[in-house]
Design an enzyme around this catalytic site. Structure first.
Site, PDB file in Angstrom:
ATOM      1  CB  SER A 151      -0.863  -0.010   1.270  1.00 19.11           C
ATOM      2  OG  SER A 151      -1.457   1.256   1.488  1.00 19.11           O
TER       3      SER A 151
ATOM      4  CE1 TYR B  42      -4.556  -2.363   4.880  1.00 28.21           C
ATOM      5  CE2 TYR B  42      -3.349  -0.331   4.450  1.00 28.21           C
ATOM      6  CZ  TYR B  42      -4.055  -1.427   3.989  1.00 28.21           C
ATOM      7  OH  TYR B  42      -4.250  -1.597   2.637  1.00 28.21           O
TER       8      TYR B  42
END
Ligand code: NAD
Length: 251
Positions: free
Chosen positions: A140, A153
């Site tokens: 990401s 995350y």
């Protein structure tokens, strides 16, 4: 571009994984579509209806025996594993770090980091026996930078980048290329669910504005880059952490 290759796609029931499984099959790959959600069957049905080749497997990538099972299945198709797109992931419940439960930390890391590790481990073992291959992991932009309220995350996705580089260092001489893709804001179920959280929804305008290209992406725009990295056209690319982010990390 992927003609005749046997390629695993995890997270193939939805979003980036579904678009990738469909696109890889259009490019001639025999796809092993993996997801813990039953909707992975619909991805495979769509591929077969379009004349492609695919199998669905409903498994949890955070369980080692299940990972071993789908890697063995893929190798059984043609006696080798040519590629894998390790893309399955989960979002976290937004929280400042000092209020983040250990349970939530472990849930996010169990899939996003442990699961990616287990996939790489068993895919590399198979590729070492059968002449190499290519692996792409979905990190990401939060594998390179951070935003607030997403500590678990962000840590897991930074971990995916580190794991990608470590695997590239270890196995490039044996013909295995390992790269990561760092998506920005992609219109998928995960992103829509994230925005249903009021704390995140408040940041939506800022998130869009932070992408210099001026819009969010469609899953197919990530699938195309994954396909290229898995193909022989990317034969000299390994250990890369490639943003697919409309300029987010350049800004
Ligand atoms: P999505 O929710 O549409 O798809 C994720 C898929 O992974 C789902 O089908 C889910 O069932 C599956 N999955 C989750 N845990 C699993 C497990 N333990 N075993 C097997 N399958 C599992 O989300 P998406 O946006 O397509 O996300 C794909 C990847 O892209 C994720 O790794 C995510 O972190 C990453 N990503 C997404 C965005 C975005 O804006 N959408 C941005 C950056 C990175």
């Amino acid at each position: 571009m992927l003609q005749g290759k046997v390629i695993i796609v995890t997270g193939a029931a939805s979003g980036i994984g579904r678009a990738s499984a469909v696109r890889f099959a259009e490019m001639g790959a025999h796809v092993v579509a993996v997801d813990r959600a039953a909707e992975v069957e619909a991805t495979v049905a769509a591929i077969i209806q379009a004349g492609g080749q695919a199998h669905a497997m409903q498994v949890d990538i955070s369980e080692e025996a299940q990972v071993q099972r789908f890697v063995d299945f893929a190798v059984g198709i043609k006696g080798r594993l040519d590629g894998a797109f390790n893309n399955a992931g989960v979002d976290q419940v937004s929280s400042p770090l000092h209020e983040l439960s250990l349970q939530e930390w472990r849930r996010v890391n169990a899939v996003n980091l442990d699961g990616t590790f287990l996939c790489i481990k068993h895919q590399v073992a198979a590729m070492l026996k059968t002449g190499g291959g290519a692996i792409v992991n979905t990190s990401s932009v939060l594998g390179q930078v951070a935003i607030t309220l997403n500590g678990a995350y962000t840590a897991a996705k930074h971990g995916v980048v580190g794991l990608t580089r470590a695997a590239a260092m270890e196995y490039s001489r044996q013909g295995i290329r390992v790269n990561a893709i760092l998506p920005g804001a992609i219109e998928t179920d995960m992103f829509r669910q994230g925005m249903s959280d009021p704390a995140m929804a408040m940041q939506l305008g800022a998130i869009k504005a932070a992408h210099p290209i001026g819009r969010m992406a469609q899953p197919i725009e990530v699938a195309e880059i994954a396909a290229w990295l898995l193909s022989d056209a990317a034969s000299y690319v390994t250990g890369a952490a490639m943003p697919v982010d409309g300029g987010y990390t350049a800004a």
